[in-house]
Scaffold this motif. Sequence first.
Motif, short mmCIF file in Angstrom:
data_model
loop_
_atom_site.label_atom_id
_atom_site.label_comp_id
_atom_site.label_asym_id
_atom_site.label_seq_id
_atom_site.Cartn_x
_atom_site.Cartn_y
_atom_site.Cartn_z
N LEU A 187 0.85 -1.20 0.00
CA LEU A 187 0.00 0.00 0.00
C LEU A 187 0.88 1.24 0.00
O LEU A 187 1.46 1.60 1.03
CB LEU A 187 -0.91 0.00 1.23
N LEU A 245 1.21 4.87 0.48
CA LEU A 245 0.30 5.79 1.19
C LEU A 245 0.97 7.15 1.39
O LEU A 245 2.08 7.22 1.93
CB LEU A 245 -0.07 5.16 2.54
N GLY A 251 -4.70 0.16 -3.31
CA GLY A 251 -5.11 1.52 -2.97
C GLY A 251 -6.36 1.88 -3.75
O GLY A 251 -6.73 1.16 -4.70
N THR A 252 -7.02 2.97 -3.36
CA THR A 252 -8.28 3.35 -4.01
C THR A 252 -8.04 4.21 -5.25
O THR A 252 -8.95 4.40 -6.05
CB THR A 252 -9.19 4.14 -3.05
N ASN A 306 -2.76 3.04 -5.86
CA ASN A 306 -2.02 3.69 -4.78
C ASN A 306 -2.97 4.50 -3.92
O ASN A 306 -4.15 4.64 -4.25
CB ASN A 306 -0.90 4.57 -5.35
N GLU A 307 -2.44 5.01 -2.80
CA GLU A 307 -3.23 5.86 -1.90
C GLU A 307 -2.45 7.16 -1.69
O GLU A 307 -2.19 7.57 -0.57
CB GLU A 307 -3.48 5.11 -0.58
N HIS A 329 -2.64 11.00 -2.13
CA HIS A 329 -3.64 12.06 -2.36
C HIS A 329 -2.97 13.42 -2.48
O HIS A 329 -2.34 13.91 -1.51
CB HIS A 329 -4.67 12.05 -1.22
N PHE A 381 -8.02 9.15 4.59
CA PHE A 381 -8.03 8.39 3.33
C PHE A 381 -7.59 6.94 3.57
O PHE A 381 -8.07 6.01 2.92
CB PHE A 381 -7.08 9.04 2.31
N ALA A 382 -6.68 6.72 4.51
CA ALA A 382 -6.13 5.39 4.76
C ALA A 382 -7.19 4.43 5.31
O ALA A 382 -7.05 3.20 5.18
CB ALA A 382 -4.96 5.47 5.73
N PRO A 420 -8.48 1.64 2.46
CA PRO A 420 -7.70 0.42 2.20
C PRO A 420 -7.45 -0.40 3.47
O PRO A 420 -7.40 -1.64 3.39
CB PRO A 420 -6.39 0.94 1.59
#
Length: 270
Positions: free
Chosen positions: A33, A35, A75-76, A89-90, A92, A103-104, A107
């Motif tokens: 992930l 992040l 990730g979203t 990925n995450e 932002h 946001f985390a 996931p």
Amino acid sequence: MMLYSPPMTSLLLLLTVTFLLSPTQAKTNLRILPLGDSITWGYGSTSGSGYRGFLLTLLTASNSSFLNDNITYIGTLTSGNLPPPENANEGHVGAVITQIATFAEVPLSWTGALEGDVVLLMAGTNDMFKPNLSLADAPNRLGVLIDEIVAAWPKAAVLVATLTPSALGSTQTNIDAYNLQVPGVVNARAKAGNRTLVVSMANITVGMEVDGLHPNDFGYGLMADAWYGGLLEAKSKGWIQGETSGAVLIKGTSLIQWFGVVVLTLWNCV
Ligand SMILES: *[C@@H]1O[C@H](CO)[C@@H](O)[C@H](O)[C@H]1NC(C)=O
Ligand SMILES: *[C@@H]1O[C@H](CO)[C@@H](O)[C@H](O)[C@H]1NC(C)=O
Ligand SMILES: *[C@@H]1O[C@H](CO)[C@@H](O)[C@H](O)[C@H]1NC(C)=O
Ligand SMILES: *[C@@H]1O[C@H](CO)[C@@H](O)[C@H](O)[C@H]1NC(C)=O
Ligand SMILES: *[C@@H]1O[C@H](CO)[C@@H](O)[C@H](O)[C@H]1NC(C)=O
């Protein structure tokens, strides 16, 4: 009977023992992930993938220590030119630490808590030039985010990066102060048994950035090298053995198979 002649039995025994002792292919499902903010998203790289592309190249190269692993980025968000699902990925754009923590949650709510999960966390750059956010409190906010990850995924390896530099105003002074605190935040948790470690991004300089904040391809390549080193360290600590196939099956059946060997041997002797 021909089949149970001593030479034939010996051959069968040899084959069975060879099968039992043969090295098994343990495959780790390594879920990564990425992040963070725009640097995790890959802003400023020609591929759009930032460090994630260079890291995947390292992880899947013939000289990689992770060559046998099934590597998947999660990730979203999606960004960059990696083929799906590897573009996940995450990261932002513009997010400060507390926003990254929010946001985390998505996931981290996915089936986790597996060995083989890895979080590559880089957070804080946007906090460094927001006048309404406390700079002194930024390391605490990072700690809260790390605790959120560890609570959700206790078996995941959580790699925490120091910040890459900035040429914007007095931001570098803030980054220097923050980076000095990061090891303390991360190592205190490691001492408490959390699977956390620091990854230094000190090799990246402002000369390797496109806008005094986001790395260029060379800088992202060095970031990938640093993450790879962190992954090796996590692996050496036994944090990313992952879910395996093959070896588990053989282990699970070996007692029964050895029983068969013993019976066959005894039967042959009488
Ligand atoms: C590889 O890992 C991903 C994510 O954990 C999983 O969905 C997929 O089924 C795995 N593939 C194989 C071949 O094990
Ligand atoms: C693998 O080889 C490539 C090409 O020589 C090199 O760039 C990379 O750093 C090597 N990776 C490791 C993990 O040694
Ligand atoms: C700080 O300002 C940003 C806009 O620059 C805003 O998005 C954020 O919510 C503010 N944070 C706080 C804690 O007031
Ligand atoms: C992580 O560390 C905290 C203390 O900060 C501790 O309460 C918790 O049990 C640890 N979790 C794991 C999985 O080690
Ligand atoms: C920084 O660069 C040096 C020299 O190339 C290298 O030996 C070291 O591993 C790098 N450190 C990290 C954390 O990538």
